[in-house]
Scaffold this motif. Sequence first.
Motif, PDB file in Angstrom:
ATOM      1  N   ARG A 185      -1.889   5.085  -5.496  1.00  0.00           N
ATOM      2  CA  ARG A 185      -0.904   4.356  -6.600  1.00  0.00           C
ATOM      3  C   ARG A 185      -0.756   4.943  -7.639  1.00  0.00           C
ATOM      4  O   ARG A 185       0.349   5.312  -8.322  1.00  0.00           O
ATOM      5  CB  ARG A 185      -1.350   2.907  -6.436  1.00  0.00           C
ATOM      6  CG  ARG A 185      -0.373   2.046  -7.234  1.00  0.00           C
ATOM      7  CD  ARG A 185      -0.543   0.419  -7.208  1.00  0.00           C
ATOM      8  NE  ARG A 185      -0.233  -0.020  -5.984  1.00  0.00           N
ATOM      9  CZ  ARG A 185      -1.173  -0.365  -4.914  1.00  0.00           C
ATOM     10  NH1 ARG A 185      -2.167  -0.377  -5.211  1.00  0.00           N
ATOM     11  NH2 ARG A 185      -0.263  -0.987  -3.837  1.00  0.00           N
ATOM     12  N   GLU A 233      -6.582   3.545  -1.931  1.00  0.00           N
ATOM     13  CA  GLU A 233      -5.402   3.093  -2.337  1.00  0.00           C
ATOM     14  C   GLU A 233      -5.066   3.009  -3.950  1.00  0.00           C
ATOM     15  O   GLU A 233      -3.771   3.660  -4.280  1.00  0.00           O
ATOM     16  CB  GLU A 233      -5.037   1.498  -1.791  1.00  0.00           C
ATOM     17  CG  GLU A 233      -3.783   0.949  -1.861  1.00  0.00           C
ATOM     18  CD  GLU A 233      -3.954  -0.561  -1.547  1.00  0.00           C
ATOM     19  OE1 GLU A 233      -2.966  -1.457  -2.274  1.00  0.00           O
ATOM     20  OE2 GLU A 233      -4.243  -0.884  -0.715  1.00  0.00           O
ATOM     21  N   ASP A 234      -5.669   2.795  -4.531  1.00  0.00           N
ATOM     22  CA  ASP A 234      -5.559   2.551  -6.051  1.00  0.00           C
ATOM     23  C   ASP A 234      -5.156   4.016  -6.629  1.00  0.00           C
ATOM     24  O   ASP A 234      -4.574   4.256  -7.396  1.00  0.00           O
ATOM     25  CB  ASP A 234      -6.761   1.849  -6.772  1.00  0.00           C
ATOM     26  CG  ASP A 234      -6.411   0.283  -6.937  1.00  0.00           C
ATOM     27  OD1 ASP A 234      -5.475  -0.089  -6.572  1.00  0.00           O
ATOM     28  OD2 ASP A 234      -7.561  -0.239  -6.858  1.00  0.00           O
ATOM     29  N   ASP A 276       0.842  -1.262  -0.030  1.00  0.00           N
ATOM     30  CA  ASP A 276       0.033   0.158   0.090  1.00  0.00           C
ATOM     31  C   ASP A 276       0.958   1.178   0.178  1.00  0.00           C
ATOM     32  O   ASP A 276       1.658   1.487   0.925  1.00  0.00           O
ATOM     33  CB  ASP A 276      -1.017  -0.144   1.268  1.00  0.00           C
ATOM     34  CG  ASP A 276      -1.818   1.140   1.524  1.00  0.00           C
ATOM     35  OD1 ASP A 276      -1.577   2.308   0.695  1.00  0.00           O
ATOM     36  OD2 ASP A 276      -2.684   1.167   2.158  1.00  0.00           O
TER      37      ASP A 276
END
Length: 249
Positions: free
Chosen positions: A100, A96-97, A41
């Motif tokens: 990212r 989280e994505d 993460d």
Amino acid sequence: MPADILFYCVAGVAVILVGLAKGGFAGLGAAAMPLLALVMDPVAGAGMLLPILMVQDVVSVWAFRRSYDRRTLLLTLPGAAIGIFLAWLLASVINEDAVRGFVGVIALAFGTYRLLPLMGMQMKLTGPAPEWIGTVMGGVSGFTSQIAHAGGPPFQIWALSRNFPHLVFVGTSSIFFTIINWMKVPAYAALGQFNRENMTLTAVFLPLAILSTVAGVQLVKRVSPERFNIIIQLLMVVIGAALIRQAIW
């Protein structure tokens, strides 16, 4: 605690890159968080890495404590504080994505920017940039540093226009990022990232972090940083594209 050997290999390389950057190879550290985001993460990775950065700061600031530009710090740090606050607001409301993907965009953009000179498209500066740009770039640096510990490129874009001697540039960068790393502590605490798992990982990688920083201090006086930068920037472009793909698919 992660049990995957791939995680420890990738995280170890990330810590070494940050250590070399803190030791004087400015720019290498920007690849650390994109690497970590491939195996964990990204917010947790940034939380794990922050105490390591702060310990490395002690080594780098001590090594370059007599070589820095006070005016640059006065101009850039107020903007950095605002950037850190805005990035904390963003990280607290997105998933989280999304983080990212944002880290991937930063890596892709900065890696591409640093490769432009190889393609004959280097930015030409006729003289020092206006001082207000230093405050703006300090803000961008604080924002990207809070999200991905990737504040180096924005700060360097402006600082390089000042034509400092190499050691003054490195020393000013070291002090700037030491201060903003302390500024980031309340934000990461509010995000709950100083937990047992992250701090255990910090302790595991801390000896490697210190050794790589000391090695960087010694190597920067003997080896041209440009030899490392080309490989690292290519790596950042590839990793950035991979993170964007992960975030989308």
